[in-house]
Design an enzyme around this catalytic site. Structure first.
Site, mmCIF file in Angstrom:
data_model
loop_
_atom_site.group_PDB
_atom_site.id
_atom_site.type_symbol
_atom_site.label_atom_id
_atom_site.label_comp_id
_atom_site.label_asym_id
_atom_site.label_seq_id
_atom_site.Cartn_x
_atom_site.Cartn_y
_atom_site.Cartn_z
ATOM 1 N N ASN A 1 0.880 -1.165 0.000
ATOM 2 C CA ASN A 1 0.000 0.000 0.000
ATOM 3 C C ASN A 1 0.919 1.218 0.000
ATOM 4 O O ASN A 1 1.474 1.571 1.032
ATOM 5 C CB ASN A 1 -0.896 -0.037 1.247
ATOM 6 C CG ASN A 1 -1.736 1.218 1.391
ATOM 7 O OD1 ASN A 1 -1.821 2.028 0.464
ATOM 8 N ND2 ASN A 1 -2.360 1.385 2.548
ATOM 9 N N TRP A 2 1.076 1.798 -1.180
ATOM 10 C CA TRP A 2 2.050 2.889 -1.321
ATOM 11 C C TRP A 2 1.547 4.196 -0.721
ATOM 12 O O TRP A 2 2.311 5.154 -0.611
ATOM 13 C CB TRP A 2 2.403 3.099 -2.807
ATOM 14 C CG TRP A 2 3.111 1.927 -3.435
ATOM 15 C CD1 TRP A 2 3.486 0.754 -2.822
ATOM 16 C CD2 TRP A 2 3.543 1.815 -4.797
ATOM 17 N NE1 TRP A 2 4.114 -0.061 -3.721
ATOM 18 C CE2 TRP A 2 4.174 0.558 -4.946
ATOM 19 C CE3 TRP A 2 3.458 2.651 -5.916
ATOM 20 C CZ2 TRP A 2 4.712 0.115 -6.154
ATOM 21 C CZ3 TRP A 2 3.989 2.212 -7.119
ATOM 22 C CH2 TRP A 2 4.613 0.958 -7.234
ATOM 23 N N LYS A 3 0.264 4.260 -0.396
ATOM 24 C CA LYS A 3 -0.329 5.477 0.172
ATOM 25 C C LYS A 3 -0.006 6.694 -0.720
ATOM 26 O O LYS A 3 0.072 6.549 -1.934
ATOM 27 C CB LYS A 3 0.135 5.663 1.620
ATOM 28 C CG LYS A 3 -0.114 4.386 2.456
ATOM 29 C CD LYS A 3 0.089 4.558 3.917
ATOM 30 C CE LYS A 3 -0.198 3.234 4.625
ATOM 31 N NZ LYS A 3 -0.075 3.331 6.066
ATOM 32 N N GLU B 1 -6.734 4.929 7.622
ATOM 33 C CA GLU B 1 -6.507 6.347 7.313
ATOM 34 C C GLU B 1 -7.735 6.965 6.645
ATOM 35 O O GLU B 1 -8.037 8.139 6.825
ATOM 36 C CB GLU B 1 -5.241 6.485 6.447
ATOM 37 C CG GLU B 1 -3.996 6.263 7.298
ATOM 38 C CD GLU B 1 -2.860 5.563 6.600
ATOM 39 O OE1 GLU B 1 -2.777 5.590 5.365
ATOM 40 O OE2 GLU B 1 -2.031 4.955 7.322
ATOM 41 N N HIS C 1 -9.640 1.368 4.834
ATOM 42 C CA HIS C 1 -8.325 1.558 5.461
ATOM 43 C C HIS C 1 -8.463 2.552 6.624
ATOM 44 O O HIS C 1 -9.224 3.510 6.533
ATOM 45 C CB HIS C 1 -7.303 2.065 4.437
ATOM 46 C CG HIS C 1 -5.912 2.041 4.992
ATOM 47 N ND1 HIS C 1 -5.433 3.032 5.815
ATOM 48 C CD2 HIS C 1 -4.928 1.114 4.913
ATOM 49 C CE1 HIS C 1 -4.198 2.717 6.201
ATOM 50 N NE2 HIS C 1 -3.874 1.555 5.662
ATOM 51 N N SER D 1 3.048 -2.070 10.473
ATOM 52 C CA SER D 1 4.489 -2.201 10.761
ATOM 53 C C SER D 1 5.013 -3.604 10.512
ATOM 54 O O SER D 1 5.866 -4.100 11.240
ATOM 55 C CB SER D 1 4.799 -1.741 12.192
ATOM 56 O OG SER D 1 4.482 -0.368 12.334
ATOM 57 N N GLU E 1 -5.690 -4.734 10.560
ATOM 58 C CA GLU E 1 -4.662 -3.719 10.792
ATOM 59 C C GLU E 1 -4.990 -2.937 12.066
ATOM 60 O O GLU E 1 -5.760 -1.966 12.018
ATOM 61 C CB GLU E 1 -4.607 -2.751 9.611
ATOM 62 C CG GLU E 1 -4.320 -3.417 8.281
ATOM 63 C CD GLU E 1 -3.759 -2.420 7.282
ATOM 64 O OE1 GLU E 1 -2.609 -2.596 6.874
ATOM 65 O OE2 GLU E 1 -4.461 -1.459 6.931
ATOM 66 N N GLY F 1 2.198 2.327 10.758
ATOM 67 C CA GLY F 1 3.156 3.417 10.592
ATOM 68 C C GLY F 1 3.846 3.820 11.883
ATOM 69 O O GLY F 1 4.508 4.847 11.942
ATOM 70 N N GLY G 1 2.704 -1.135 4.303
ATOM 71 C CA GLY G 1 2.828 0.285 3.979
ATOM 72 C C GLY G 1 4.281 0.655 3.764
ATOM 73 O O GLY G 1 4.860 0.460 2.692
ATOM 74 N N GLY G 2 4.913 1.176 4.806
ATOM 75 C CA GLY G 2 6.274 1.710 4.709
ATOM 76 C C GLY G 2 7.261 0.769 4.031
ATOM 77 O O GLY G 2 8.043 1.189 3.167
HETATM 78 P P1 PGA Z 1 2.630 0.257 7.658
HETATM 79 O O1 PGA Z 1 1.194 0.497 6.988
HETATM 80 O O2 PGA Z 1 3.157 -1.035 7.134
HETATM 81 O O3 PGA Z 1 3.450 1.441 7.241
HETATM 82 O O4 PGA Z 1 2.405 0.217 9.155
HETATM 83 C C1 PGA Z 1 0.310 -0.573 6.783
HETATM 84 C C2 PGA Z 1 -0.970 -0.071 6.163
HETATM 85 O O5 PGA Z 1 -1.417 1.012 6.505
HETATM 86 O O6 PGA Z 1 -1.554 -0.739 5.296
#
Ligand code: PGA
Length: 248
Positions: A10-12, A96, A94, A210, A164, A170, A231-232
């Site tokens: 998930n590149w956001k 966010e 998600h 994470s 999640e 994050g 994500g990251g």
């Molecule tokens: P993260 O994000 O791996 O940076 O914690 C995961 C996500 O939001 O899908």
């Protein structure tokens, strides 16, 4: 029953056009057999990333979508538009979008329904905030987010759940293997009640929050963890592919 693991990046709101193409090519080059692999890119790079992935096994994904088919919805993107660019899967719910952009449970449910009705694979994200976990409400929160899918999904192959925990996204603080397994097992049990046990056994449940190369193997080894939403660590081919390989 054996479920094929699915690891999605998930590149956001990251990358630019050139770095998105480079990242996509790096992932395409190293993606191993035995794991479903996908990348959810920013809308504006879907077309370019789709071309960079052409001929590879890596699937193109979207991070969001609007539920209406077309019309006066300024700024929004439809499922048909995503399909036009070769998108195979789309996220809904998600954290966010729920907690930063303020999406209601009703809207998340409408999006989830549109994604499945349009023939894309849905990655439906669920997870509790820290205060909800501390108050002992984790399973209730997750159950109510699963309810958003009631009546919308018939084929277990069209659905992936991403568990999640919001406090792990994050933050560098992942759920322990046991914390993840406990909630994943509960999600499967709850899906067994909402649909039936066979359906529940077929749906992949990803862990997200994470997940990194050094904690992926332990999380993936859990019985009900069928991959990850990353994500990251999905922003570099090496770290993303290390996680993908841990899912084999
Ligand atoms: P993260 O994000 O791996 O940076 O914690 C995961 C996500 O939001 O899908």
């Amino acid at each position: 029953m054996a479920r094929t693991p699915f690891v999605a990046g998930n590149w956001k709101m990251n990358t630019n056009k050139a770095s998105a193409i480079e990242l996509a090519k790096g992932v395409a080059k190293g993606a191993p057999a035995g794991v479903q692999v996908g990348v959810a890119t920013p809308f504006v790079y879907l077309d370019a990333v789709g071309q960079a992935l052409a001929g590879s096994k890596v699937q193109l994904g979207a991070q969001d979508v609007y539920f209406e088919k077309s019309g006066a919805f300024t700024g929004e993107i439809s499922v048909e538009m995503l399909k036009d660019l070769g998108v195979a899967f789309c996220l809904a719910g998600h954290s966010e979008r729920r907690h930063v952009l303020g999406e209601s449970s009703e809207l998340v449910g409408q999006k989830a329904r549109a994604i499945v009705a349009g023939g894309l694979t849905l990655i439906h994200c669920v997870g509790e905030k820290l205060e909800q976990r501390d108050a002992g409400h984790t399973l209730n929160v997750v159950q109510s987010q699963l309810e958003e899918l009631r009546g919308s999904v018939e084929d277990p192959n069209s659905l992936v759940i991403a568990y999640e925990p919001v406090w792990a996204i994050g933050t560098g603080r992942n759920a322990t293997d046991q914390q993840a397994q406990e909630v994943h097992a509960y999600i499967r049990e709850a899906m067994g009640r909402m649909w039936n046990p066979d359906f529940a056994n077929r749906v992949r449940i990803q862990y997200g929050g994470s997940m990194k190369p050094d904690n992926a193997a332990g999380l993936m080894a859990q019985r009900d963890v069928d991959g990850g939403l990353i994500g990251g660590a999905s922003l570099k081919p090496d770290s993303f592919l290390a996680i993908v390989n841990a899912a084999k």
